[in-house]
Write an enzyme that holds these catalytic residues in place. Sequence first.
Site, mmCIF file in Angstrom:
data_model
loop_
_atom_site.group_PDB
_atom_site.id
_atom_site.type_symbol
_atom_site.label_atom_id
_atom_site.label_comp_id
_atom_site.label_asym_id
_atom_site.label_seq_id
_atom_site.Cartn_x
_atom_site.Cartn_y
_atom_site.Cartn_z
ATOM 1 N N ASN A 156 4.346 -0.995 0.516
ATOM 2 C CA ASN A 156 4.549 -1.950 -0.720
ATOM 3 C C ASN A 156 4.296 -1.016 -1.939
ATOM 4 O O ASN A 156 4.939 -1.356 -3.174
ATOM 5 C CB ASN A 156 3.684 -3.073 -0.713
ATOM 6 N N GLU A 254 -8.335 -0.946 3.913
ATOM 7 C CA GLU A 254 -7.755 -1.961 2.887
ATOM 8 C C GLU A 254 -6.604 -2.637 3.436
ATOM 9 O O GLU A 254 -5.674 -2.380 3.793
ATOM 10 C CB GLU A 254 -7.235 -0.927 1.633
ATOM 11 N N CYS A 288 -0.955 -6.902 -1.678
ATOM 12 C CA CYS A 288 -2.235 -7.257 -0.816
ATOM 13 C C CYS A 288 -3.035 -7.974 -1.882
ATOM 14 O O CYS A 288 -3.705 -9.123 -1.584
ATOM 15 C CB CYS A 288 -2.770 -5.941 -0.633
ATOM 16 N N GLU A 466 -12.075 2.031 -2.087
ATOM 17 C CA GLU A 466 -11.314 2.981 -2.538
ATOM 18 C C GLU A 466 -11.333 3.359 -4.281
ATOM 19 O O GLU A 466 -12.029 2.178 -4.905
ATOM 20 C CB GLU A 466 -9.922 3.090 -2.333
#
Length: 492
Positions: A156, A254, A288, A466
């Site tokens: 994405n 993630e 997300c 992250e």
Amino acid sequence: MAGTLSEKFELIIGGRETPGSLGERRTLLDPATNRPLAEAAVASRDDARAAMEAADRAYQESNWASDDGARRVRALGRLATLLESDLERFARLETLNMGKPLRESRADIAYVVRTLEYFAGLADKVEGETIPVPGPRFDYTLREPLGVTVHIAPWNYPLLLSIRSVAPALAAGNAVVLKPASLTPLTAIAFGRLAKTAGVPDGILNIVPGNGGEVGEALVDDPRCRSVTFTGSGDVGRRIAELAARRFVPLTLELGGKGPAIVFPDADLERAAKGVGYGIFGNAGQMCWAASRLFVHESIREPFVDKVRAIANGLRLGPGTEDGVEMGPLVSRDQAERVLEYVEEARSRGGHVVAGGARVTDPPLAEGNFVRPTVLTDVPAESRAVREEIFGPVLSVASFADVEDAVRQANDTTYGLLGTVWTRDLGTAHTVARRLETGMVVVNEAPTTYPQTPFAGAKSSGLGFEQGARAIETFTRTKNVVLNLGAPKKRG
Ligand code: NAD
């Protein structure tokens, strides 16, 4: 079959571009037309092993890890500069491969530039500490790189989500093997070439697009793998966690989201509607952190939903390469079909489709994977469309009575990535921010992040984080050294 891009896209292993051991290639389709775009090499299990081997050798033999960091600062800094001067080409490649509007791809590539700059600045600041201990001893810690780190990315934000973890791993002195998503490998491969020009030693950055179940698993399962960063779906994340657990390999996950957007009546409602629109229709909802569940105070429900519906109906759809396009196609036909299945499920449970809810069937967009921006109301809270991540331009709407009710509904999900809150009242903003079970909260803005701020998920949205200066810790280990200095000399 040849695509419109004549450039060759090969694997990058040990600094060499290679078609891979089987010579297999994948025809990538332009999501706006479903016509062939390019052919890219597909890695095999053997190529995955070769990449791990090349990374391990480069880690042992180059001084990437062992010098004071100056080399890494310069190489990452040069890489940022090279990428910035090539931004337009990279943005175009991203748009052609993935479908998002050029405006968004440009922002993504600029974000990668900033990420590289940020971690270049940290590459010579990987420091230990000294700790007071008893007797004639001196104690200090070293922060050492891990060795070979594996990074598995989704489609994405193809380059952005690859480099988000690759940059700190390189800055900390590791050798990297990156597996971009098989649908969207083009910018990662182009980036690998740029890294060579920037002076990243051969073998320190290897790129092996390929089938997740084969190449991804081979990388995670390789005995040389010292860390895994995975960005993608929960099911695959679980599989990777199981593989990593066998050898106690540290892992950052993630995963998905089902973010709430909570709108209070005192908010700037024009801004909020635009932000809510961007939070679900940006990147055609393939985010997300999409704010896919709107909770609006019951006193403003009708007028606010009208505003959001007007935004949905007013968005200009088209190929991402076309000027003025606000929403592109979904990445693939499968993805478009999956999204529409959720809409059907919501409808079958009594939900109302107040905007969109269908593919674009007028030529020329009918050939591509275009789904109209969709707004659903009155969908039961237990429907799959409300509970599962749709990963498309579909917003579900519910209303709330007070803060308590808003927080309860927002937290009623297995996910916990990012929540957005819209209010002018600082107390309300802070209370809701504290009580949302998410890794990130944004107040009065669509989902936002920066290379210097942590990107983290709570609940089943992920493990670890992250970005931010502490990302360096993810890619280093602490070693403690006790020096016994011997008995102190007696004075004359
Ligand atoms: P995916 O899980 O299908 O694939 C992600 C990557 O994993 C791809 O490179 C794929 O080839 C690889 N893979 C697949 N099976 C594998 C296996 N068995 N072993 C190792 N690797 C394997 O996800 P996707 O469809 O590419 O991306 C969409 C998902 O990613 C959504 O759920 C989205 O929420 C999530 N995502 C999360 C974040 C975040 O930062 N939290 C960001 C973007 C996307």
